[in-house]
Design a protein around this motif. Structure first.
Motif, short mmCIF file in Angstrom:
data_model
loop_
_atom_site.label_atom_id
_atom_site.label_comp_id
_atom_site.label_asym_id
_atom_site.label_seq_id
_atom_site.Cartn_x
_atom_site.Cartn_y
_atom_site.Cartn_z
N ASP A 195 0.53 -1.36 0.20
CA ASP A 195 -0.65 0.18 -0.03
C ASP A 195 1.20 1.29 0.12
N GLU A 196 1.75 0.69 0.50
CA GLU A 196 3.00 2.63 0.87
C GLU A 196 3.97 3.35 -0.17
N GLU A 197 4.30 2.04 -0.77
CA GLU A 197 4.07 2.02 -2.36
C GLU A 197 3.76 2.52 -3.86
N GLN A 198 2.56 2.36 -3.40
CA GLN A 198 1.12 1.78 -4.13
C GLN A 198 0.58 3.38 -4.17
N LYS A 244 -2.77 -3.53 -10.67
CA LYS A 244 -3.69 -2.77 -10.83
C LYS A 244 -3.90 -1.68 -10.16
N ALA A 245 -3.25 -1.70 -8.95
CA ALA A 245 -3.38 0.17 -8.49
C ALA A 245 -2.38 0.66 -9.11
N ILE A 246 -1.74 0.65 -10.06
CA ILE A 246 -0.43 1.04 -10.33
C ILE A 246 -0.82 1.29 -11.61
N THR A 288 0.90 10.11 -6.25
CA THR A 288 1.14 10.94 -5.04
C THR A 288 1.75 11.84 -6.42
N LEU A 289 2.21 11.28 -7.17
CA LEU A 289 2.96 11.72 -8.88
C LEU A 289 1.80 12.63 -9.22
N ASN A 290 1.15 12.06 -9.54
CA ASN A 290 -0.04 12.62 -10.96
C ASN A 290 0.03 12.20 -11.85
N ALA A 291 0.57 11.70 -12.46
CA ALA A 291 1.13 11.45 -13.44
C ALA A 291 -0.25 11.20 -14.66
N ASP A 292 0.44 11.60 -15.74
CA ASP A 292 -1.06 11.07 -16.98
C ASP A 292 -1.01 10.07 -17.71
N ALA A 293 0.43 9.32 -17.42
CA ALA A 293 0.44 8.39 -18.49
C ALA A 293 2.24 8.27 -17.96
N ALA A 294 2.10 5.63 -17.68
CA ALA A 294 3.07 5.40 -17.19
C ALA A 294 3.37 5.48 -19.14
N VAL A 295 4.76 5.00 -18.34
CA VAL A 295 5.50 4.47 -19.53
C VAL A 295 6.67 3.28 -19.76
#
Length: 312
Positions: free
Chosen positions: A69-72, A94-96, A77-84
């Protein structure tokens, strides 16, 4: 857009650099933790992506897992538009996958659904495939099962090694991902589900499958060698006197010669042409443990391998 980049080996570096050069805001890089390196494993080194991110001034995170939960929470909190994601090497819960506003996007080095999994480049060559490619897909919880947005096909010639194909596909991945991210932030990306037919899996290369089996047809032996070159490398055993040692094979070619009923593994001439189950291969580049790669003619000068010798 605000991008989280997730990758680890050399293969992912061109994509990270290309996204940065394109002006995307890379708010963080995730990479696998530093690992022991060197012959003795005494030095702990960060991954190629980790080192590149630090040189670009991008914050780097190296969790062993993303399941807590801590890592997720930290990822969210980084509030990304997308992950590459390019060759990251860790499972994304799934949470990631759901945290970035526009999802997580993977650059995979095969023509999916062929060669889902960890070693698509090696497996394509080892199977003798005539082509492969890169696909940009939106990730889901399956193993490389996400819908595909962009595709580029790459031909594989009969002498190409995994090292050469790796470098070619890394450049293609970088170019496609830059295009994908730009379009994602503008008009969006159309998605097409993967076919249900033709699914194959590219399992990680096991040490037990790196030995050369000369009882196989010559073409299969050749594909096996180039699929494992330069690393981890296919190998055979050469016995000199009462001593057997492993020799790594870095390059071969299929030899159009008559094997005259010789047993697989038999040396047929002074050019290191070796009988196979069907046909023969010629050894072109070899490397003994602790030595440097040598052309066959140079290898023979220092190692007696007379005609009639059986290797394997």
């Amino acid at each position: 857009m605000r991008i989280i980049f997730m990758g680890t080996p050399d293969y992912a570096v061109p994509t990270l650099k290309a996204l940065h050069a394109a002006g995307q805001e890379i708010v963080a890089v995730y990479s696998q933790p530093p690992r022991p390196a060197g012959r003795r494993g005494l030095e702990v080194l960060p991954s190629p992506v980790h080192r590149t991110a630090e040189a670009l001034g991008i914050p780097v995170f190296t969790p062993k897992s993303l399941k807590s939960d801590e890592e997720q929470a930290g990822f969210c909190t980084l509030n990304a538009d997308a992950a590459v994601v390019v060759a990251y090497g860790l499972i994304l819960p799934k949470a990631i996958l759901d945290a970035p506003r526009l999802g997580a996007w993977n650059g995979h080095a095969s023509l999916l659904p062929r060669w889902r999994g960890a070693a698509p480049i090696q497996r394509a060559i080892m199977a003798g495939d005539a082509e492969t490619g890169v696909m940009i897909m939106k990730m889901d919880e399956g193993l490389d099962t996400g819908a595909v947005a962009l595709t580029e096909t790459v031909s594989i010639n009969q002498s190409m090694t995994t090292g050469e194909l790796h470098d070619t596909l890394a450049v293609v991945t970088a170019r496609l991902m830059v295009e994908a991210v730009a379009r994602l932030g503008a008009e969006g990306l159309p998605l097409a589900p993967q076919c249900d037919a033709g699914v194959t899996y590219a399992a990680k290369i096991a040490k037990t499958e790196t030995g050369v089996d000369f009882s196989r047809p010559a073409q299969q032996v050749h594909d096996h060698v180039r699929g494992l070159a330069p690393s981890p490398g296919a190998w055979f055993e050469l016995t000199t006197g009462d001593r057997a040692e492993r020799v790594k094979l870095l390059a071969t070619e299929v030899a159009g010669v008559d094997i005259k009923g010789q047993a697989p593994g038999t040396v047929l001439d002074d050019q290191l042409t070796i009988a196979c189950g069907e046909g023969a291969v010629r050894l072109l580049s070899l490397q003994k443990a602790g030595g440097k790669p040598l052309a066959a003619r140079d290898f023979i000068r220092g190692n007696a391998v007379p005609e009639g010798t059986v290797i394997g």
